[in-house]
Scaffold this motif. Structure first.
Motif, PDB file in Angstrom:
ATOM      1  N   ARG A 131      46.938  32.415  39.686  1.00  0.00           N
ATOM      2  CA  ARG A 131      46.748  33.307  38.538  1.00  0.00           C
ATOM      3  C   ARG A 131      45.833  34.474  38.897  1.00  0.00           C
ATOM      4  O   ARG A 131      46.026  35.596  38.416  1.00  0.00           O
ATOM      5  N   GLU A 134      48.006  36.872  40.721  1.00  0.00           N
ATOM      6  CA  GLU A 134      48.923  37.472  39.752  1.00  0.00           C
ATOM      7  C   GLU A 134      48.211  38.560  38.937  1.00  0.00           C
ATOM      8  O   GLU A 134      48.764  39.637  38.691  1.00  0.00           O
ATOM      9  N   ARG A 162      50.968  36.315  30.232  1.00  0.00           N
ATOM     10  CA  ARG A 162      51.567  36.358  31.570  1.00  0.00           C
ATOM     11  C   ARG A 162      52.499  37.552  31.665  1.00  0.00           C
ATOM     12  O   ARG A 162      53.214  37.889  30.723  1.00  0.00           O
TER      13      ARG A 162
END
Length: 250
Positions: A131, A134, A162
């Motif tokens: 994460r 990301e 997300r």
């Protein structure tokens, strides 16, 4: 003459030879008279192996407090946006975002926790590391960052935490709209604007003015067209003033 009996030495019981006593280790031995006492060296101590140093990269040295903090950090992951994951403000500069990414990726790199005995915690740390990566992928890109910030600022924040393929498509569409707004939405307007801009770059100011005015007939509210036309007309005004000054009688 009387005979003399031979003298016979008295019998003396044999004496055992003196065997020096062995003094305990470290006891001074009495030397011959006049010599300094000699102290034998003590026996070497038994070898003691030092404890192995803690391995900072395996997570084996985490104490209960650190483990609790790690659990808490991972448990909040699904409620955090990318700014919270990297622990930066929404107004953070690109350099600060990059610095935060390096800090968090080093802290939660899976190689530091591969010895964790709790498989669930190990999996959560791996997800946290993904994460972090990301978040940096999205926030380092200006267009993606704008779109993502808009997404998490709306009522559907929980569903927009997300950056998905849908978010990617929305970003491309927003970028396209932005370009169209800058260059124009009407095909004829864009054509005349681009021709007028090329004329201005080449110094053909009168032609540039004509083409920009034509572009505005198709999109009279286009701010970009108006600004470019104003720039061209300012140059034309300056040239006209200089030519007028040249014809004045001195």
């Amino acid at each position: 003459m009387a005979s003399v009996a031979p003298s016979v030495a008295p019998l003396v019981p044999p004496v055992a030879p003196m065997v020096p006593a062995i003094a305990p280790a470290g006891t001074p031995v009495r030397p011959p008279s006049g010599a300094a006492p000699v102290v034998p060296p003590p026996p070497p101590p038994a070898a003691v192996q030092p404890p192995p140093p803690p391995h900072p990269s395996t997570g084996k040295d985490l104490d209960p407090t650190q483990l609790a903090e790690l659990w808490e950090r991972c448990s909040k992951l699904d409620q955090q946006d990318y700014f919270e994951v990297l622990m930066v403000e929404r107004t953070a500069a690109p350099a600060d975002i990059k610095k935060a990414f390096y800090r968090e990726s080093r802290t939660y790199h899976p190689d530091r926790f591969f010895h964790l005995s709790n498989k669930e915690l190990k999996d959560r740390v791996n997800e946290l590391y993904k994460r972090v990566t990301e978040a940096y992928y999205v926030l380092r890109d200006d267009a993606k960052r704008r779109q993502y910030t808009a997404n998490i600022s709306g009522p559907e924040r929980a569903q927009k935490l997300r950056f998905t393929e849908t978010s990617e498509a929305e970003t491309r569409a927003a970028s396209k709209r932005q370009v169209e707004e800058q260059i124009g939405t009407h095909p004829k307007g864009r054509q005349f604007y681009q021709t007028g801009a090329a004329d201005a770059d080449a110094g053909r100011w009168s032609a540039a003015e004509r083409n920009l005015k034509m572009a505005l007939t198709y999109e009279p509210a286009n701010t970009r067209y108006k600004e470019k036309l104003a720039e061209v007309q300012k140059v034309l005004h300056e040239e006209a003033r200089k030519q007028g000054d040249a014809f004045k009688i001195r």
